[in-house]
Write a protein that holds these residues in place. Structure first.
Motif, PDB file in Angstrom:
ATOM      1  N   VAL A  81      27.934 -21.272 -18.166  1.00 24.76           N
ATOM      2  CA  VAL A  81      28.457 -21.348 -19.054  1.00 24.76           C
ATOM      3  C   VAL A  81      29.642 -20.736 -18.710  1.00 24.76           C
ATOM      4  CG1 VAL A  81      28.559 -18.346 -19.332  1.00 24.76           C
ATOM      5  CG2 VAL A  81      26.755 -20.003 -19.684  1.00 24.76           C
ATOM      6  N   GLU A  82      29.335 -21.205 -17.154  1.00 27.03           N
ATOM      7  CA  GLU A  82      30.834 -20.302 -16.626  1.00 27.03           C
ATOM      8  C   GLU A  82      32.222 -21.392 -16.741  1.00 27.03           C
ATOM      9  OE1 GLU A  82      34.249 -20.642 -13.554  1.00 27.03           O
ATOM     10  OE2 GLU A  82      32.344 -21.966 -12.838  1.00 27.03           O
ATOM     11  N   ASP A  83      31.404 -22.243 -16.643  1.00 22.92           N
ATOM     12  CA  ASP A  83      32.434 -24.135 -16.719  1.00 22.92           C
ATOM     13  C   ASP A  83      32.961 -23.794 -18.457  1.00 22.92           C
ATOM     14  OD1 ASP A  83      33.454 -26.196 -16.116  1.00 22.92           O
ATOM     15  OD2 ASP A  83      32.378 -27.486 -17.817  1.00 22.92           O
ATOM     16  N   VAL A  84      32.147 -22.964 -19.252  1.00 19.75           N
ATOM     17  CA  VAL A  84      32.761 -23.124 -21.061  1.00 19.75           C
ATOM     18  C   VAL A  84      33.878 -21.769 -20.964  1.00 19.75           C
ATOM     19  CG1 VAL A  84      32.326 -23.025 -23.191  1.00 19.75           C
ATOM     20  CG2 VAL A  84      30.981 -24.504 -21.881  1.00 19.75           C
ATOM     21  N   LEU A  85      32.894 -21.223 -20.381  1.00 17.73           N
ATOM     22  CA  LEU A  85      34.108 -19.695 -20.007  1.00 17.73           C
ATOM     23  C   LEU A  85      35.494 -19.961 -18.945  1.00 17.73           C
ATOM     24  CD1 LEU A  85      31.920 -17.102 -19.254  1.00 17.73           C
ATOM     25  CD2 LEU A  85      32.851 -17.455 -21.466  1.00 17.73           C
ATOM     26  N   ARG A  86      35.452 -20.325 -18.437  1.00 15.53           N
ATOM     27  CA  ARG A  86      36.547 -20.703 -17.616  1.00 15.53           C
ATOM     28  C   ARG A  86      37.856 -21.155 -18.112  1.00 15.53           C
ATOM     29  NH1 ARG A  86      38.013 -22.278 -12.246  1.00 15.53           N
ATOM     30  NH2 ARG A  86      35.312 -22.791 -11.906  1.00 15.53           N
ATOM     31  N   ASN A  87      37.470 -22.439 -18.529  1.00 12.22           N
ATOM     32  CA  ASN A  87      37.642 -24.234 -19.552  1.00 12.22           C
ATOM     33  C   ASN A  87      38.595 -23.236 -21.358  1.00 12.22           C
ATOM     34  OD1 ASN A  87      37.417 -26.038 -18.067  1.00 12.22           O
ATOM     35  ND2 ASN A  87      35.658 -26.579 -19.400  1.00 12.22           N
ATOM     36  N   HIS A  88      38.057 -21.760 -21.175  1.00 15.66           N
ATOM     37  CA  HIS A  88      38.736 -21.058 -22.309  1.00 15.66           C
ATOM     38  C   HIS A  88      39.638 -19.598 -21.959  1.00 15.66           C
ATOM     39  CE1 HIS A  88      37.330 -22.621 -25.844  1.00 15.66           C
ATOM     40  NE2 HIS A  88      36.371 -23.646 -24.968  1.00 15.66           N
ATOM     41  N   GLY A  89      39.722 -19.944 -20.432  1.00 16.20           N
ATOM     42  CA  GLY A  89      40.668 -18.807 -19.451  1.00 16.20           C
ATOM     43  C   GLY A  89      39.954 -17.264 -19.340  1.00 16.20           C
TER      44      GLY A  89
ATOM     45  N   VAL B  81      25.116 -11.665  -2.021  1.00 10.34           N
ATOM     46  CA  VAL B  81      26.252 -11.380  -1.232  1.00 10.34           C
ATOM     47  C   VAL B  81      27.084 -10.688  -2.499  1.00 10.34           C
ATOM     48  CG1 VAL B  81      28.548 -12.540  -2.051  1.00 10.34           C
ATOM     49  CG2 VAL B  81      27.708 -13.344  -0.293  1.00 10.34           C
ATOM     50  N   GLU B  82      26.078 -10.597  -3.770  1.00  8.88           N
ATOM     51  CA  GLU B  82      26.723 -10.189  -5.483  1.00  8.88           C
ATOM     52  C   GLU B  82      25.703  -9.730  -4.848  1.00  8.88           C
ATOM     53  OE1 GLU B  82      26.171  -8.390  -8.805  1.00  8.88           O
ATOM     54  OE2 GLU B  82      24.158  -9.364  -7.741  1.00  8.88           O
ATOM     55  N   ASP B  83      24.479  -8.394  -4.170  1.00  2.00           N
ATOM     56  CA  ASP B  83      23.910  -7.385  -3.837  1.00  2.00           C
ATOM     57  C   ASP B  83      24.326  -6.885  -3.421  1.00  2.00           C
ATOM     58  OD1 ASP B  83      21.876  -5.923  -4.281  1.00  2.00           O
ATOM     59  OD2 ASP B  83      20.268  -6.409  -2.316  1.00  2.00           O
ATOM     60  N   VAL B  84      24.840  -7.256  -1.922  1.00  7.37           N
ATOM     61  CA  VAL B  84      25.608  -6.135  -0.747  1.00  7.37           C
ATOM     62  C   VAL B  84      26.840  -5.974  -1.672  1.00  7.37           C
ATOM     63  CG1 VAL B  84      27.072  -5.957   1.323  1.00  7.37           C
ATOM     64  CG2 VAL B  84      24.576  -7.356   0.577  1.00  7.37           C
ATOM     65  N   LEU B  85      27.724  -7.057  -2.226  1.00 11.58           N
ATOM     66  CA  LEU B  85      29.026  -6.522  -2.631  1.00 11.58           C
ATOM     67  C   LEU B  85      28.295  -5.610  -4.134  1.00 11.58           C
ATOM     68  CD1 LEU B  85      31.489  -9.984  -4.019  1.00 11.58           C
ATOM     69  CD2 LEU B  85      31.420  -7.844  -1.824  1.00 11.58           C
ATOM     70  N   ARG B  86      27.417  -5.871  -4.686  1.00 10.94           N
ATOM     71  CA  ARG B  86      27.494  -4.590  -5.451  1.00 10.94           C
ATOM     72  C   ARG B  86      27.072  -3.005  -5.216  1.00 10.94           C
ATOM     73  NH1 ARG B  86      24.185  -4.964 -10.717  1.00 10.94           N
ATOM     74  NH2 ARG B  86      23.662  -6.843  -9.904  1.00 10.94           N
ATOM     75  N   ASN B  87      26.028  -3.034  -4.257  1.00 10.35           N
ATOM     76  CA  ASN B  87      26.228  -2.002  -3.593  1.00 10.35           C
ATOM     77  C   ASN B  87      27.646  -0.884  -2.874  1.00 10.35           C
ATOM     78  OD1 ASN B  87      23.478  -1.865  -4.546  1.00 10.35           O
ATOM     79  ND2 ASN B  87      22.687  -3.133  -2.281  1.00 10.35           N
ATOM     80  N   HIS B  88      28.432  -1.958  -2.873  1.00 13.28           N
ATOM     81  CA  HIS B  88      29.830  -1.357  -2.541  1.00 13.28           C
ATOM     82  C   HIS B  88      30.598  -1.124  -3.481  1.00 13.28           C
ATOM     83  CE1 HIS B  88      28.604  -1.263   1.970  1.00 13.28           C
ATOM     84  NE2 HIS B  88      27.829  -1.650   1.693  1.00 13.28           N
ATOM     85  N   GLY B  89      30.187  -1.095  -4.864  1.00 15.52           N
ATOM     86  CA  GLY B  89      31.021  -1.346  -5.876  1.00 15.52           C
ATOM     87  C   GLY B  89      31.959  -1.776  -6.571  1.00 15.52           C
ATOM     88  N   TYR B  90      31.922  -3.015  -5.216  1.00 17.36           N
ATOM     89  CA  TYR B  90      32.563  -4.292  -6.081  1.00 17.36           C
ATOM     90  C   TYR B  90      31.982  -5.129  -7.155  1.00 17.36           C
ATOM     91  CZ  TYR B  90      36.144  -3.110  -1.532  1.00 17.36           C
ATOM     92  OH  TYR B  90      36.929  -2.266  -1.197  1.00 17.36           O
ATOM     93  N   ALA B  91      32.529  -5.739  -7.800  1.00 19.10           N
ATOM     94  CA  ALA B  91      32.635  -6.550  -8.820  1.00 19.10           C
ATOM     95  C   ALA B  91      32.716  -8.363  -8.236  1.00 19.10           C
ATOM     96  CB  ALA B  91      32.674  -6.423 -10.344  1.00 19.10           C
ATOM     97  N   ALA B  92      31.527  -9.192  -8.849  1.00 19.39           N
ATOM     98  CA  ALA B  92      31.430 -10.818  -8.151  1.00 19.39           C
ATOM     99  C   ALA B  92      32.167 -10.901  -9.531  1.00 19.39           C
ATOM    100  CB  ALA B  92      30.370 -11.191  -7.892  1.00 19.39           C
ATOM    101  N   MET B  93      32.687 -11.622  -8.699  1.00 23.24           N
ATOM    102  CA  MET B  93      33.868 -13.065 -10.187  1.00 23.24           C
ATOM    103  C   MET B  93      33.669 -13.842  -9.594  1.00 23.24           C
ATOM    104  SD  MET B  93      37.363 -12.770 -11.712  1.00 23.24           S
ATOM    105  CE  MET B  93      37.169 -11.280 -12.782  1.00 23.24           C
ATOM    106  N   ILE B  94      32.781 -15.383 -10.104  1.00 20.73           N
ATOM    107  CA  ILE B  94      32.670 -16.275  -9.765  1.00 20.73           C
ATOM    108  C   ILE B  94      32.805 -17.390 -10.173  1.00 20.73           C
ATOM    109  CG2 ILE B  94      30.323 -18.056  -9.097  1.00 20.73           C
ATOM    110  CD1 ILE B  94      29.057 -15.619  -8.682  1.00 20.73           C
ATOM    111  N   CYS B  95      33.398 -19.013  -9.506  1.00 20.53           N
ATOM    112  CA  CYS B  95      34.106 -20.190  -9.660  1.00 20.53           C
ATOM    113  C   CYS B  95      33.614 -21.135  -9.262  1.00 20.53           C
ATOM    114  CB  CYS B  95      35.921 -20.093  -9.564  1.00 20.53           C
ATOM    115  SG  CYS B  95      36.715 -18.481 -10.710  1.00 20.53           S
TER     116      CYS B  95
END
Lengths: 334, 334
Positions: A81-89, B81-95
């Motif tokens: 999913v992430e791959d496809v999404l990022r390929n589309h920006g 990581v995501e758990d801790v971040l979100r508990n602090h109000g941060y979103a995780a943007m993953i690549c």
DNA sequence: ATGAAAGCGCTAACAA
DNA sequence: TTGTTAGCGCTTTCAT
């Protein structure tokens, strides 16, 4: 701090609109294009997507909500999913809700506040009330692996029923009659579907399996182990077992070893998912496989189509993919 | 479309600043507080984090770059990581950068444009040049599992050297002398460290292992299988093998079965990571374990500390965690 | 405690 | 093609 479009305008002596036009692929005089590009290089300018998002009301972010990142099935789907999404920006903002419907709702809120353009969800519960508000804004929600009973959404599903029906058919063909099923939790969509597939296969063969042969597990390793033991103990005449997800497959195999049950000599076995694990077993496990990458790809594409308007909001698309079966050496012909 | 702070102001007859103050936990007269809350309910108001981000220059988003989401080791860390971040109000943007340094650099760009507040990276390569610009903006970069040779960053590492040294020690203690190592790819940080641990253990025992006993794999299942076979074929006197990551452990086990090698009767074995797999094997694998959840937690906390200013930018913190060892039944005393 | 006003960096009319 | 201007929704002085 970081350079803005204004700095570029100042440096080049051009207007803001020209720069913006350039950035968005508009027509700009060759001479100016070069000037702009030079300025961008020099000032290390990078578009501020936040500002752009505020203005256009589109963040180019897709929210992804899953029951458990730390689960091969989910992880494989999300990778694609992430791959496809990022390929589309598009960027992927991921929330793990620990298979908890309440947390799933919180995640929807969290992502909604961040104005994600769409939501990709592997549902943890059967109700989708919490996405209603999001949908009302005309933003797309694409479901993966199961759908909500009360809210219509686009979705990409798998033929769970056919998957187990096929597995049972194979065992019936191998002359097994007392086939145990380590089923999933009551009320869980995939679990119920798989169970229905089990029943359907017997029915079409004009048979009725004993109730003792079906046991409910909780989709965990230890659950699978416990079910395996219980099934074996309560069914001395059982000649085959099907485990209906990966974790329980692993658990069942462990327990069989523990009980010193020879597979397939004493008991035939069909597992689920994870090909790697199946291949690592001795003998190789015969398993039902799900097309995880394809699921991810389809779901992401569906999302993109909705986002670009290629697919209008009013048409709800539902795709159902076929599962596979990988032959191992754990089904014995009787 | 969605209600804004302006709508709330209009509805309540209050000023924008008052609403904003309320939203940010400021002091508001009891009477007004109630009015505001009612208006928020009625209008289904939800803060627009995009606008907020533009204004404050903080998105409350942390970018996460990993070699392969579809890898249990990574997935376990990221879950935490995501758990801790979100508990602090941060979103995780993953690549996911597919273990490709070039893609890693692209991901940094991608995330930088989106103005993430910080970057959490499991590096795919040894150079960190591509994060230099990001760091110059005084935004934190926290590395996990390995660090860059050319750019100083906060990081959370694991004592890879000690991990394998300990495993070898155990085998030496069990009187093994010809111990094979399925090492990782040349140039990869964790691989080199683990190899050094192997050498160190022999050295401290006053021994020197034959070069034939070390073979390089590529951290994949099939790679592990190939290495196992090669090691066995070229070392008839070898009595034990260590596989230095999870995938190769799986591959090695498969291959041992294929070759009908009895473990531990004919060959002792030590694997890596994944406890579930180790437990599913018969007999249970003795393995080196990494504290994945702890790694994730530490890294996320470090990030939060940097983000909140609790830890000043100029002090670079580096943590190194101990690995564990889970006894199975695959080491035979000679 | 509250209000008025400016502005974050961008896009999109509209005019030129 | 290019420039001017308004404004997206919020926070943040600065007054009051």
């Amino acid at each position: 701090m970081a350079a803005t479009i204004k700095d570029i305008a100042k440096k080049t002596g051009l207007g803001l609109a020209t720069i913006s036009s350039y950035l968005n692929g508009g027509n700009v005089r060759e001479k100016n294009r070069i000037k702009i590009e030079e300025a961008i290089q020099e000032l290390h300018f990078e578009v501020n997507e936040v500002a752009r998002g505020l203005k256009t009301n589109k963040t180019k972010i897709v929210g992804i909500i899953i029951p458990e990142l730390n689960n091969i099935f989910c992880a494989e789907i999300i990778t694609e999913v992430e791959d496809v999404l990022r390929n589309h920006g598009y960027a992927a903002m991921i929330c793990d809700c620990r298979t908890d419907s309440g947390r799933e709702a919180e995640a929807v809120d969290f992502l909604d506040k961040r104005r994600v353009d769409g939501l990709l969800v592997i549902p943890s519960g059967s109700s989708g009330k919490h996405v209603a508000a999001f949908l009302k804004k005309n933003k797309p929600v694409v479901l993966i692996d199961r759908d909500y009973r009360d809210v219509m959404c686009d979705c990409v599903l798998v033929d769970n029923r056919g998957a187990v029906r096929d597995a049972v058919r194979r065992l019936l063909y191998a002359k097994h009659r007392n086939i145990g099923l380590i089923a999933g939790p009551e009320g869980m969509y995939t679990a119920e579907e798989r169970l229905k597939g089990y029943e359907a296969a017997f029915k079409e063969a004009g048979l009725t399996p004993s109730e003792r042969l079906v046991i409910r597990g909780d989709y965990t390793i230890s659950g699978g182990a416990g079910c395996m033991r219980a099934l074996v103990e309560r069914n001395p005449d059982m000649t085959a077992v099907i485990a209906s997800n990966y974790e329980m497959t692993m658990g069942a195999i462990v327990e069989a070893h523990e009980m010193e049950l020879k597979i397939p000599e004493q008991l035939s076995f069909v597992g689920f998912d994870n090909l790697d694990f199946a291949r690592a077993c001795v003998p190789r496990l015969s398993i039902v496989t799900q097309p995880t990458r394809e699921i991810g790809r389809r779901a992401a594409r569906l999302m993109i189509q909705k986002l670009t308007g290629e697919l209008p909001p009013e048409i709800i698309k539902s795709e159902r993919l076929k599962t596979g079966f990988v032959e191992g050496r754990t089904i014995r012909m009787r």
